[in-house]
Design a protein around this motif. Structure first.
Motif, short mmCIF file in Angstrom:
data_model
loop_
_atom_site.label_atom_id
_atom_site.label_comp_id
_atom_site.label_asym_id
_atom_site.label_seq_id
_atom_site.Cartn_x
_atom_site.Cartn_y
_atom_site.Cartn_z
N PHE A 1 0.87 -1.17 0.00
CA PHE A 1 0.00 0.00 0.00
C PHE A 1 0.91 1.22 0.00
CE2 PHE A 1 -2.93 3.15 1.67
CZ PHE A 1 -4.13 2.81 1.05
N LEU A 2 1.00 1.89 -1.15
CA LEU A 2 1.98 2.95 -1.37
C LEU A 2 1.28 4.30 -1.36
CD1 LEU A 2 5.04 3.44 -2.26
CD2 LEU A 2 4.13 3.50 -4.59
N ALA A 3 1.34 5.00 -0.23
CA ALA A 3 0.64 6.29 -0.12
C ALA A 3 1.17 7.35 -1.10
CB ALA A 3 0.67 6.79 1.32
N PRO A 4 2.46 7.61 -1.24
CA PRO A 4 3.62 7.13 -0.49
C PRO A 4 3.93 8.10 0.66
CG PRO A 4 4.36 8.42 -2.34
CD PRO A 4 2.84 8.48 -2.36
N PHE A 5 4.97 7.77 1.45
CA PHE A 5 5.40 8.65 2.53
C PHE A 5 6.86 9.06 2.29
CE2 PHE A 5 2.17 5.94 4.65
CZ PHE A 5 1.24 6.93 4.95
N ILE B 1 2.26 -7.77 -11.80
CA ILE B 1 1.65 -7.21 -10.60
C ILE B 1 0.39 -6.41 -10.96
CG2 ILE B 1 3.02 -5.08 -10.60
CD1 ILE B 1 3.27 -5.46 -7.52
N ARG B 2 -0.66 -6.59 -10.15
CA ARG B 2 -1.89 -5.82 -10.35
C ARG B 2 -1.75 -4.48 -9.62
NH1 ARG B 2 -7.12 -8.52 -8.78
NH2 ARG B 2 -7.96 -7.23 -10.46
N LEU B 3 -2.42 -3.46 -10.15
CA LEU B 3 -2.22 -2.09 -9.68
C LEU B 3 -3.57 -1.46 -9.37
CD1 LEU B 3 0.37 -1.25 -12.45
CD2 LEU B 3 0.93 -1.59 -10.04
N GLY B 4 -3.72 -0.94 -8.15
CA GLY B 4 -4.98 -0.35 -7.74
C GLY B 4 -4.81 1.07 -7.24
N THR B 5 -5.89 1.84 -7.30
CA THR B 5 -5.88 3.16 -6.69
C THR B 5 -6.10 2.97 -5.20
OG1 THR B 5 -8.26 3.49 -7.05
CG2 THR B 5 -6.77 4.22 -8.78
N GLY B 6 -5.20 3.51 -4.40
CA GLY B 6 -5.26 3.22 -2.96
C GLY B 6 -5.19 4.48 -2.10
N ASP C 1 1.77 -9.75 -5.47
CA ASP C 1 0.55 -9.84 -6.26
C ASP C 1 -0.01 -8.49 -6.68
OD1 ASP C 1 -0.09 -12.83 -6.06
OD2 ASP C 1 0.21 -12.28 -3.96
N GLU C 2 0.13 -7.47 -5.82
CA GLU C 2 -0.56 -6.22 -6.13
C GLU C 2 0.08 -5.04 -5.42
OE1 GLU C 2 -4.31 -7.89 -4.96
OE2 GLU C 2 -4.32 -6.75 -3.08
N ALA C 3 -0.20 -3.85 -5.94
CA ALA C 3 0.25 -2.59 -5.33
C ALA C 3 -0.88 -1.58 -5.46
CB ALA C 3 1.51 -2.06 -6.03
N TRP C 4 -1.14 -0.87 -4.36
CA TRP C 4 -2.21 0.13 -4.31
C TRP C 4 -1.57 1.50 -4.13
CZ3 TRP C 4 -7.45 -1.35 -4.63
CH2 TRP C 4 -7.67 -2.74 -4.65
N ILE C 5 -1.96 2.46 -4.96
CA ILE C 5 -1.30 3.76 -5.05
C ILE C 5 -2.24 4.86 -4.57
CG2 ILE C 5 0.04 5.27 -6.55
CD1 ILE C 5 0.96 2.28 -6.48
N GLY C 6 -1.74 5.73 -3.69
CA GLY C 6 -2.58 6.73 -3.04
C GLY C 6 -2.81 7.99 -3.87
N SER D 1 -1.89 17.61 -0.57
CA SER D 1 -1.32 18.60 0.35
C SER D 1 -0.50 17.89 1.42
CB SER D 1 -2.45 19.42 1.01
OG SER D 1 -3.31 18.57 1.76
N ALA D 2 0.15 18.68 2.24
CA ALA D 2 0.89 18.24 3.43
C ALA D 2 2.29 17.72 3.14
CB ALA D 2 0.10 17.20 4.23
N GLY D 3 2.71 17.65 1.87
CA GLY D 3 4.12 17.48 1.58
C GLY D 3 4.69 16.09 1.54
N PHE D 4 4.15 15.15 2.32
CA PHE D 4 4.73 13.81 2.40
C PHE D 4 4.19 12.87 1.31
CE2 PHE D 4 7.11 12.11 6.21
CZ PHE D 4 7.66 13.33 6.59
N GLU D 5 2.89 12.88 1.11
CA GLU D 5 2.23 11.92 0.22
C GLU D 5 2.01 12.59 -1.12
OE1 GLU D 5 -0.74 9.56 2.78
OE2 GLU D 5 -0.42 11.42 3.92
N ILE D 6 2.94 12.37 -2.06
CA ILE D 6 3.09 13.30 -3.19
C ILE D 6 2.55 12.78 -4.51
CG2 ILE D 6 5.05 14.47 -2.13
CD1 ILE D 6 6.92 12.83 -3.89
#
Length: 374
Positions: free
Chosen positions: A6-10, A69-74, A37-42, A46-51
């Protein structure tokens, strides 16, 4: 069981954001090679960390660099988008990736994002529910969708493209400790993304979370659609893992204490004490593959069973140690739950148990060959 990230990312502020995004893409490629199997992208604004502002754009690039790998909006924050536009983009991605995308949805996690767009924070969960009603109807494609709310209108709306995936585009709803997520997931037959699964309150509420989802669904729900999220950093020893996270754990904690919100943030400035506290309360694993196995088994017991475990991505350690952590997980943790080494172990044990007989037969064959030559 399936595994992913689960990749916000930070990413701590003060570093080159272009390089940080490139590291995120490199990480997805690394996970693809390791068999995740999968990766979810945030999605955050705002706030600078999760870009990452657009998970769909990031997924489009990542899909071109990966194979399996499957890719989801996270997750896609539904109050930020007109439902027709979001559904259209996701179905396009579904075709371009040949069915490797998933739609994760939520109300939006950063109040500062909502403030900038003039969205009433207290209305976000209601808006998510309304948008999800529209999106699921559009994806079903059974009839044109006409719907009017105080923030979007659909007039005889339909998607030009049907989803590439069969039976349809996979949808999952995010949940923390609020019942809104499992209620929406159950009502629509969607999967559930329990992002706060390892928070103390979340841990204790896992069983209730599933009851809420089944109540909304009106009956049993496939637990294979449930994904639990939690942070980990692994090394060969616990001591090494703690040394690794000295790189960035304190900055991650500071972000949640002073910018976002993490109730479990330890009240200390010492990184080793932070790691010990997070291990002790079960929020994180900073340790060995055996510690990771124990954590997932605990989650299985508390939840009653789930389909996927997602590691919450972070910059606690530098790049090499971070990649090594995922490799250790793929090498030693995933096989424990997937049974991928069972046949190998059985074959080895069988060969060992019959070694004397097999070697005797082989030696006899060699001696017979020499005698035949003479």
């Amino acid at each position: 069981m399936r595994f992913g990230v689960f990749l916000a990312p930070f990413h701590p502020v003060g570093q080159n954001p272009t390089l940080a995004l490139e590291r995120d893409l490199d990480l997805i490629v690394h996970l693809d090679k390791l068999g995740f199997d999968e990766a979810w992208i945030g999605e955050h604004h705002s706030a600078g960390f999760e870009i990452i502002a657009s998970p769909e754009v990031f997924i489009a690039v990542a899909a071109e660099r990966t194979r399996h790998i499957r890719l989801g909006t996270g997750v896609s924050s539904l109050p930020y988008h007109h439902p027709l536009m979001l559904a259209d983009r996701m179905v396009l991605l579904d075709h371009l990736t040949r069915g490797r995308v998933m739609l994760g949805v939520g109300p939006g996690s950063l109040p500062s994002d909502a403030h900038m767009m003039g969205i009433d924070i207290s209305a976000q969960r209601r808006m998510m529910s309304e948008s999800l009603d529209a999106i699921m109807a559009l994806l079903a494609g059974d009839a044109p969708v006409t719907m009017k709310t105080d923030w979007f209108t659909l007039n005889d709306a339909r998607l030009q493209l049907r989803p590439y995936s069969r039976p349809g585009l996979e949808v999952a709803v995010a949940a923390t400790v609020s019942p809104a997520g499992p209620q929406a997931a159950g009502r629509h037959g969607a999967g559930l993304l329990s992002i706060g699964a390892t928070q103390t309150k979340g841990f204790d509420l896992l069983g209730e979370t599933w009851k809420t989802m089944e109540a909304a669904a009106g009956g049993p729900v496939d637990r294979g659609t449930w994904r639990l999220v939690g942070p980990m950093h692994l090394a060969e020893t616990r001591e090494q893992a703690k040394r690794d996270v000295d790189f960035g754990l304190a900055r991650w904690i500071d972000y949640f204490k002073n910018v976002a919100a993490l109730p479990l943030a330890p009240d200390t400035d010492d990184t080793a004490e932070m790691a010990d506290a997070m291990n002790a309360n079960g929020f994180a694993v900073i340790g060995t593959p055996d510690d990771a196995i124990a954590q997932i088994e605990r989650l299985q017991e508390k939840s009653g069973g789930f389909g996927s475990y997602l590691i919450m991505a972070h910059d606690w350690a530098d790049t090499a140690e971070t990649r090594r952590s995922y490799e250790l997980f793929a090498r030693s943790v995933a096989p424990h739950f997937q049974g991928s080494v069972t046949a190998l172990t059985g074959s080895r044990d069988w060969a060992s148990a019959n070694r004397e007989s097999f070697i005797g037969e082989a030696n006899a064959a060699i001696m017979a060959a020499f005698q035949k030559k003479d």
